[in-house]
Write a protein that holds these residues in place. Structure first.
Motif, PDB file in Angstrom:
ATOM      1  N   LEU A 212      -6.290 -40.314  46.915  1.00 17.32           N
ATOM      2  CA  LEU A 212      -6.666 -39.488  45.766  1.00 17.32           C
ATOM      3  C   LEU A 212      -7.946 -40.010  45.120  1.00 17.32           C
ATOM      4  O   LEU A 212      -8.713 -39.234  44.538  1.00 17.32           O
ATOM      5  CB  LEU A 212      -5.534 -39.478  44.738  1.00 17.32           C
ATOM      6  CG  LEU A 212      -4.251 -38.732  45.120  1.00 17.32           C
ATOM      7  CD1 LEU A 212      -3.162 -39.012  44.090  1.00 17.32           C
ATOM      8  CD2 LEU A 212      -4.500 -37.240  45.229  1.00 17.32           C
TER       9      LEU A 212
ATOM     10  N   SER B 123     -11.140 -38.867  47.396  1.00 22.62           N
ATOM     11  CA  SER B 123     -11.368 -37.426  47.347  1.00 22.62           C
ATOM     12  C   SER B 123     -11.793 -36.973  45.949  1.00 22.62           C
ATOM     13  O   SER B 123     -12.715 -36.161  45.802  1.00 22.62           O
ATOM     14  CB  SER B 123     -10.100 -36.685  47.776  1.00 22.62           C
ATOM     15  OG  SER B 123      -9.007 -37.004  46.936  1.00 22.62           O
ATOM     16  N   SER B 124     -11.147 -37.499  44.923  1.00 23.63           N
ATOM     17  CA  SER B 124     -11.491 -37.092  43.560  1.00 23.63           C
ATOM     18  C   SER B 124     -12.894 -37.549  43.180  1.00 23.63           C
ATOM     19  O   SER B 124     -13.682 -36.777  42.599  1.00 23.63           O
ATOM     20  CB  SER B 124     -10.468 -37.659  42.575  1.00 23.63           C
ATOM     21  OG  SER B 124      -9.169 -37.175  42.858  1.00 23.63           O
ATOM     22  N   SER B 125     -13.239 -38.794  43.493  1.00 21.26           N
ATOM     23  CA  SER B 125     -14.574 -39.288  43.154  1.00 21.26           C
ATOM     24  C   SER B 125     -15.649 -38.587  43.974  1.00 21.26           C
ATOM     25  O   SER B 125     -16.711 -38.232  43.449  1.00 21.26           O
ATOM     26  CB  SER B 125     -14.647 -40.802  43.372  1.00 21.26           C
ATOM     27  OG  SER B 125     -14.407 -41.130  44.740  1.00 21.26           O
TER      28      SER B 125
ATOM     29  N   VAL C  95     -15.637 -35.485  45.593  1.00 21.69           N
ATOM     30  CA  VAL C  95     -15.830 -34.079  45.236  1.00 21.69           C
ATOM     31  C   VAL C  95     -16.317 -33.963  43.796  1.00 21.69           C
ATOM     32  O   VAL C  95     -17.134 -33.087  43.464  1.00 21.69           O
ATOM     33  CB  VAL C  95     -14.528 -33.289  45.449  1.00 21.69           C
ATOM     34  CG1 VAL C  95     -14.735 -31.818  45.123  1.00 21.69           C
ATOM     35  CG2 VAL C  95     -14.052 -33.425  46.889  1.00 21.69           C
ATOM     36  N   GLY C  96     -15.839 -34.845  42.927  1.00 20.35           N
ATOM     37  CA  GLY C  96     -16.323 -34.821  41.553  1.00 20.35           C
ATOM     38  C   GLY C  96     -17.817 -35.076  41.465  1.00 20.35           C
ATOM     39  O   GLY C  96     -18.528 -34.428  40.677  1.00 20.35           O
TER      40      GLY C  96
ATOM     41  N   PHE D  69     -14.129 -26.535  43.714  1.00 18.91           N
ATOM     42  CA  PHE D  69     -13.681 -27.930  43.628  1.00 18.91           C
ATOM     43  C   PHE D  69     -12.359 -28.138  44.352  1.00 18.91           C
ATOM     44  O   PHE D  69     -12.234 -29.036  45.208  1.00 18.91           O
ATOM     45  CB  PHE D  69     -13.555 -28.345  42.164  1.00 18.91           C
ATOM     46  CG  PHE D  69     -12.980 -29.719  41.975  1.00 18.91           C
ATOM     47  CD1 PHE D  69     -13.797 -30.833  41.994  1.00 18.91           C
ATOM     48  CD2 PHE D  69     -11.610 -29.898  41.777  1.00 18.91           C
ATOM     49  CE1 PHE D  69     -13.267 -32.105  41.825  1.00 18.91           C
ATOM     50  CE2 PHE D  69     -11.076 -31.161  41.598  1.00 18.91           C
ATOM     51  CZ  PHE D  69     -11.904 -32.268  41.630  1.00 18.91           C
ATOM     52  N   TRP D  70     -11.345 -27.333  44.042  1.00 17.90           N
ATOM     53  CA  TRP D  70     -10.002 -27.617  44.542  1.00 17.90           C
ATOM     54  C   TRP D  70      -9.876 -27.405  46.043  1.00 17.90           C
ATOM     55  O   TRP D  70      -9.152 -28.148  46.715  1.00 17.90           O
ATOM     56  CB  TRP D  70      -8.981 -26.758  43.800  1.00 17.90           C
ATOM     57  CG  TRP D  70      -8.798 -27.176  42.380  1.00 17.90           C
ATOM     58  CD1 TRP D  70      -9.180 -26.500  41.260  1.00 17.90           C
ATOM     59  CD2 TRP D  70      -8.235 -28.413  41.929  1.00 17.90           C
ATOM     60  NE1 TRP D  70      -8.886 -27.218  40.135  1.00 17.90           N
ATOM     61  CE2 TRP D  70      -8.296 -28.402  40.511  1.00 17.90           C
ATOM     62  CE3 TRP D  70      -7.688 -29.517  42.564  1.00 17.90           C
ATOM     63  CZ2 TRP D  70      -7.828 -29.452  39.744  1.00 17.90           C
ATOM     64  CZ3 TRP D  70      -7.215 -30.565  41.798  1.00 17.90           C
ATOM     65  CH2 TRP D  70      -7.282 -30.528  40.408  1.00 17.90           C
TER      66      TRP D  70
ATOM     67  N   TRP E 193     -11.685 -30.368  47.559  1.00 20.26           N
ATOM     68  CA  TRP E 193     -10.914 -31.574  47.234  1.00 20.26           C
ATOM     69  C   TRP E 193      -9.681 -31.702  48.120  1.00 20.26           C
ATOM     70  O   TRP E 193      -9.367 -32.797  48.612  1.00 20.26           O
ATOM     71  CB  TRP E 193     -10.489 -31.533  45.769  1.00 20.26           C
ATOM     72  CG  TRP E 193      -9.624 -32.695  45.362  1.00 20.26           C
ATOM     73  CD1 TRP E 193     -10.046 -33.912  44.910  1.00 20.26           C
ATOM     74  CD2 TRP E 193      -8.196 -32.748  45.394  1.00 20.26           C
ATOM     75  NE1 TRP E 193      -8.965 -34.727  44.649  1.00 20.26           N
ATOM     76  CE2 TRP E 193      -7.816 -34.037  44.940  1.00 20.26           C
ATOM     77  CE3 TRP E 193      -7.209 -31.840  45.759  1.00 20.26           C
ATOM     78  CZ2 TRP E 193      -6.487 -34.422  44.844  1.00 20.26           C
ATOM     79  CZ3 TRP E 193      -5.882 -32.232  45.658  1.00 20.26           C
ATOM     80  CH2 TRP E 193      -5.534 -33.509  45.212  1.00 20.26           C
TER      81      TRP E 193
ATOM     82  N   TRP F  67     -10.751 -32.694  51.650  1.00 21.60           N
ATOM     83  CA  TRP F  67     -11.215 -34.088  51.649  1.00 21.60           C
ATOM     84  C   TRP F  67     -10.021 -35.035  51.571  1.00 21.60           C
ATOM     85  O   TRP F  67      -9.934 -36.014  52.310  1.00 21.60           O
ATOM     86  CB  TRP F  67     -12.151 -34.298  50.466  1.00 21.60           C
ATOM     87  CG  TRP F  67     -12.917 -35.598  50.468  1.00 21.60           C
ATOM     88  CD1 TRP F  67     -12.435 -36.840  50.737  1.00 21.60           C
ATOM     89  CD2 TRP F  67     -14.310 -35.764  50.167  1.00 21.60           C
ATOM     90  NE1 TRP F  67     -13.413 -37.781  50.610  1.00 21.60           N
ATOM     91  CE2 TRP F  67     -14.579 -37.151  50.262  1.00 21.60           C
ATOM     92  CE3 TRP F  67     -15.324 -34.890  49.788  1.00 21.60           C
ATOM     93  CZ2 TRP F  67     -15.847 -37.673  50.004  1.00 21.60           C
ATOM     94  CZ3 TRP F  67     -16.580 -35.414  49.541  1.00 21.60           C
ATOM     95  CH2 TRP F  67     -16.848 -36.780  49.657  1.00 21.60           C
ATOM     96  N   TRP F  68      -9.103 -34.744  50.649  1.00 18.84           N
ATOM     97  CA  TRP F  68      -7.944 -35.617  50.444  1.00 18.84           C
ATOM     98  C   TRP F  68      -7.067 -35.682  51.686  1.00 18.84           C
ATOM     99  O   TRP F  68      -6.678 -36.763  52.141  1.00 18.84           O
ATOM    100  CB  TRP F  68      -7.142 -35.102  49.251  1.00 18.84           C
ATOM    101  CG  TRP F  68      -5.842 -35.829  49.007  1.00 18.84           C
ATOM    102  CD1 TRP F  68      -5.683 -37.168  48.841  1.00 18.84           C
ATOM    103  CD2 TRP F  68      -4.544 -35.253  48.909  1.00 18.84           C
ATOM    104  NE1 TRP F  68      -4.356 -37.474  48.634  1.00 18.84           N
ATOM    105  CE2 TRP F  68      -3.631 -36.309  48.672  1.00 18.84           C
ATOM    106  CE3 TRP F  68      -4.064 -33.957  48.983  1.00 18.84           C
ATOM    107  CZ2 TRP F  68      -2.273 -36.090  48.522  1.00 18.84           C
ATOM    108  CZ3 TRP F  68      -2.705 -33.735  48.817  1.00 18.84           C
ATOM    109  CH2 TRP F  68      -1.829 -34.799  48.599  1.00 18.84           C
TER     110      TRP F  68
END
Length: 332
Positions: free
Chosen positions: A132, A135-137, A139-140, A153-154, A157, A160-161
């Motif tokens: 997490l 993927s969060s960093s 895509v963010g 985003f989702w 994300w 990627w995750w």
């Protein structure tokens, strides 16, 4: 002697760092061969570097984090020019496997994956939980720099995750198997292994590339491999099937033809995820049951030996008593 050891330690650490970086970079280049385009972003359905990073941390400990960061830097340099935002990608791709390793070590993870709890820990802590972060960093940062629209985003994300998690679920167990010393296989088992490999080698490409949806044919072979060869058989079978399915999805053939890019990603990730979970958890359950049965058999054998020893001792004592009692009776 002390001076030579002091000089040897930094040299060994440097060699380990370079080796980890080279393995990470090679895995990254391999993962980029079959990337999927999701909402304009290239995402790998299976990102092998995460599996390599977690495995190296389990082998060498936290001292190899610099090799992971260096390998991630090499991969990033091969894709684009470095910017200030690149530091965020490097931090995310380094911190995620390190956190996964720390979580696994915190619950007493054993690299032989002989217990169900080890398989569950690798799935939920090392793969789904720790990834997490990356993927969060990642895509963010894409959204923050304007390289990705916010409404996408989702979707990106999730791709990627799951890709990072699949690298841990498939690549890490295979590397742990390679690192572990394996016993010599009997001829009958070797013949069965060759037969299973031949069937898998013929059936899996047919199932993944056929225009008829035949992906379900992989699961009986996966169960056979897990029942007979535990983690080694099931994970190698899962790895081969994942590679074949990823190639079919990239080429948009077989079960992945006439699907949108998002549908291809969802179908591929669902197939790879369920297959990896089945292989990992089923083999862990079977191995744990076999180890429990061997422990019970050893305990029963030790109990039998103790009873035999006690019986032999009682027999000797009775014989000694009869020998001592005989002369007294004769004298009376």
């Amino acid at each position: 002697m002390v001076a030579s050891q002091d000089l040897r330690a930094p040299a060994v650490l440097m060699l380990e760092t370079l080796a980890v970086a080279a393995c990470y970079y090679a895995a990254g280049r391999l993962g980029l061969l079959w990337g999927l385009i999701v909402e304009g972003a290239v995402v790998s359905p299976i990102w092998p570097p995460t599996g390599v990073a977690v495995a190296c941390l389990l082998f060498f400990g936290l001292r190899c984090w610099a090799g992971i960061a260096l390998g991630a830097l090499f991969v990033l340099m091969s894709l684009t020019s470095l910017q200030w935002s690149s530091l965020g990608f490097l931090v995310g791709n380094t911190v995620a496997p390190v956190c996964g390793y720390l979580l696994l070590r915190g619950v007493g993870f054993r690299s032989d994956l002989a217990r169900l709890r080890d398989g569950l820990a690798l799935v939920f802590l090392g793969a789904l939980g720790a990834m997490l972060i990356s993927s969060s960093s990642g895509v963010g940062l894409l959204v923050a720099t304007g390289d990705l629209p916010g409404h996408d985003f989702w979707v990106v994300w999730l791709a990627w995750w799951v890709g990072d998690a699949m690298g841990v679920l498939i690549v890490t167990p295979v590397l742990l198997l390679v690192h572990r010393e394996r016993p010599v296989m009997r001829w009958s088992r070797s013949a069965e292994a060759v037969g299973l490999a031949a069937i898998v080698g013929c059936s899996v490409p047919l199932a993944t590339h056929s225009h008829i949806s035949l992906l379900f044919l992989v699961y009986p072979l996966l169960i056979w491999a897990a029942l007979r060869f535990q983690l080694a058989g099931s994970m190698l079978c899962a790895l081969f099937a994942s590679v074949m399915a990823t190639i079919a999805a990239t080429d948009r053939v077989g079960s992945f033809a006439q699907l949108s890019r998002v549908e291809v990603m969802i179908k591929l990730q669902a197939f790879n995820g369920t297959m990896a979970l089945t292989a990992l958890l089923l083999s862990a359950v079977i191995t744990e049951q076999r180890n429990t049965r061997r422990s019970v058999e050893r305990a029963c054998q030790e109990l039998v030996e103790v009873l035999e020893h006690l019986t032999a001792g009682d027999t000797a004592s009775n014989r000694a008593l009869r020998d001592e009692g005989g002369p007294r009776d004769g004298a009376g």
